[in-house]
Design a protein around this motif. Sequence first.
Motif, mmCIF file in Angstrom:
data_model
loop_
_atom_site.group_PDB
_atom_site.id
_atom_site.type_symbol
_atom_site.label_atom_id
_atom_site.label_comp_id
_atom_site.label_asym_id
_atom_site.label_seq_id
_atom_site.Cartn_x
_atom_site.Cartn_y
_atom_site.Cartn_z
ATOM 1 N N TYR A 201 0.847 -1.204 0.000
ATOM 2 C CA TYR A 201 0.000 0.000 0.000
ATOM 3 C C TYR A 201 0.880 1.250 0.000
ATOM 4 C CZ TYR A 201 -3.601 3.341 1.462
ATOM 5 O OH TYR A 201 -4.457 4.424 1.530
ATOM 6 N N ALA A 202 1.968 1.200 0.765
ATOM 7 C CA ALA A 202 2.906 2.328 0.803
ATOM 8 C C ALA A 202 3.539 2.552 -0.572
ATOM 9 C CB ALA A 202 3.985 2.083 1.849
ATOM 10 N N LEU A 206 3.231 6.061 -2.365
ATOM 11 C CA LEU A 206 4.453 6.871 -2.444
ATOM 12 C C LEU A 206 5.147 6.848 -3.801
ATOM 13 C CD1 LEU A 206 6.110 5.833 0.947
ATOM 14 C CD2 LEU A 206 4.785 7.895 0.512
ATOM 15 N N HIS A 207 4.922 5.817 -4.598
ATOM 16 C CA HIS A 207 5.817 5.572 -5.734
ATOM 17 C C HIS A 207 5.135 5.526 -7.099
ATOM 18 C CE1 HIS A 207 8.175 3.512 -2.302
ATOM 19 N NE2 HIS A 207 8.534 4.778 -2.403
ATOM 20 N N LYS A 208 4.060 6.283 -7.249
ATOM 21 C CA LYS A 208 3.405 6.336 -8.571
ATOM 22 C C LYS A 208 4.301 7.010 -9.602
ATOM 23 C CE LYS A 208 -1.517 6.338 -7.380
ATOM 24 N NZ LYS A 208 -1.720 4.960 -7.813
ATOM 25 N N SER A 209 4.889 8.102 -9.233
ATOM 26 C CA SER A 209 5.790 8.822 -10.148
ATOM 27 C C SER A 209 6.955 9.377 -9.334
ATOM 28 C CB SER A 209 5.049 9.956 -10.862
ATOM 29 O OG SER A 209 4.440 10.824 -9.923
ATOM 30 N N THR A 210 8.057 8.663 -9.370
ATOM 31 C CA THR A 210 9.241 9.073 -8.623
ATOM 32 C C THR A 210 10.481 8.523 -9.297
ATOM 33 O OG1 THR A 210 10.393 8.898 -6.491
ATOM 34 C CG2 THR A 210 8.960 7.069 -7.109
ATOM 35 N N GLU A 220 11.601 2.793 2.210
ATOM 36 C CA GLU A 220 10.423 3.591 2.551
ATOM 37 C C GLU A 220 9.209 2.712 2.824
ATOM 38 O OE1 GLU A 220 11.408 7.729 0.084
ATOM 39 O OE2 GLU A 220 10.114 6.205 -0.817
ATOM 40 N N ALA A 221 8.941 1.769 1.932
ATOM 41 C CA ALA A 221 7.751 0.930 2.064
ATOM 42 C C ALA A 221 7.802 0.074 3.328
ATOM 43 C CB ALA A 221 7.587 0.048 0.826
ATOM 44 N N CYS A 265 5.839 11.988 7.712
ATOM 45 C CA CYS A 265 4.515 12.591 7.470
ATOM 46 C C CYS A 265 3.597 11.621 6.731
ATOM 47 C CB CYS A 265 4.651 13.881 6.665
ATOM 48 S SG CYS A 265 5.328 15.257 7.622
ATOM 49 N N LYS A 266 4.164 10.890 5.762
ATOM 50 C CA LYS A 266 3.369 9.925 5.001
ATOM 51 C C LYS A 266 2.906 8.779 5.894
ATOM 52 C CE LYS A 266 3.065 11.584 0.866
ATOM 53 N NZ LYS A 266 1.739 11.926 0.301
#
Length: 291
Positions: A201-202, A206-210, A220-221, A265-266
């Motif tokens: 889910y993370a 977080l990682h659609k466009s990076t 991160e995940a 924050c995320k």
Amino acid sequence: MSNNEQLSLAFNKIEQGVEQVRQSESYKKYLKVMSQFHDYSICNSLLIYSQCPHASYIAGYKAWKTLFNRYVIKGSKAIKIIAPFKIKVEKDVDTEDPNDEDRYILRYKTVNVFDISQTEGQELPSIVSEIQGYHENAQFLLDAFQELAKEKSIQILFKDSKEDKRLCSGANGYANPNKNKIVIKRDMSINHQLKTMIHEYAHVLLHKSTDSSKEQKEIEAESVAFVVCNSFGLDTSEYSFGYITSWSQGMKSEQFKKILQDIQCKANEIIESVKPIYYKKMEENKNEEKY
């Protein structure tokens, strides 16, 4: 203790836990074995992906046998890559000094390699342990995340490991952020299903466009998964710390700390978004028990 203080404490646990793993003997053994896997060029990496998208650990037939005590399963289809080899240039006895160094021409040929999912035998060393058990809050949180995902048009599928090549190769789950799709391995404990769901889910969030590296995305995940689970009373450190360590290998301490700081924050956003649904599920269960 405030929410921010609790969150900061959880991220401090990650830093301390990762450092403990790095000092362990099991990590040294893990690094020794992992160093025997070849680093492939971008060209060969693309060739491997085009033939076996779920590939994780790659080696040749003999390497699997001699280095890792594993054997390629009969009937497995080889992955073709390009390997260089040298051809010695014959010296011209009439024009060249016989004392000159030998010269070689570089040529290329296709060779066969195999993914670990195509092999069987001795297990590779690992610094992670699958999370076992059934935490009393895990089912409510699992249901809450499924409802939250549905609200955000994220599809979640549960599959047995034998149904999916990527799961068969050892993955516990995976996500396609651009398609809002998550796949979770069903044949795990509910605690591990939950941790994996939050991890994937993370990724979607977080990682659609990076342009972040694969290493940063995984750190991160998994950090988000640990922190979210921790906030609801589920400890995933036996898996999460080793997993984060493996992806932060060679990373400077300052860079690692910055990654953790940037996602606080995320992590808090995810916790706050799932809380109302979670407490609603808990309340519904209490009411059902009354009647």
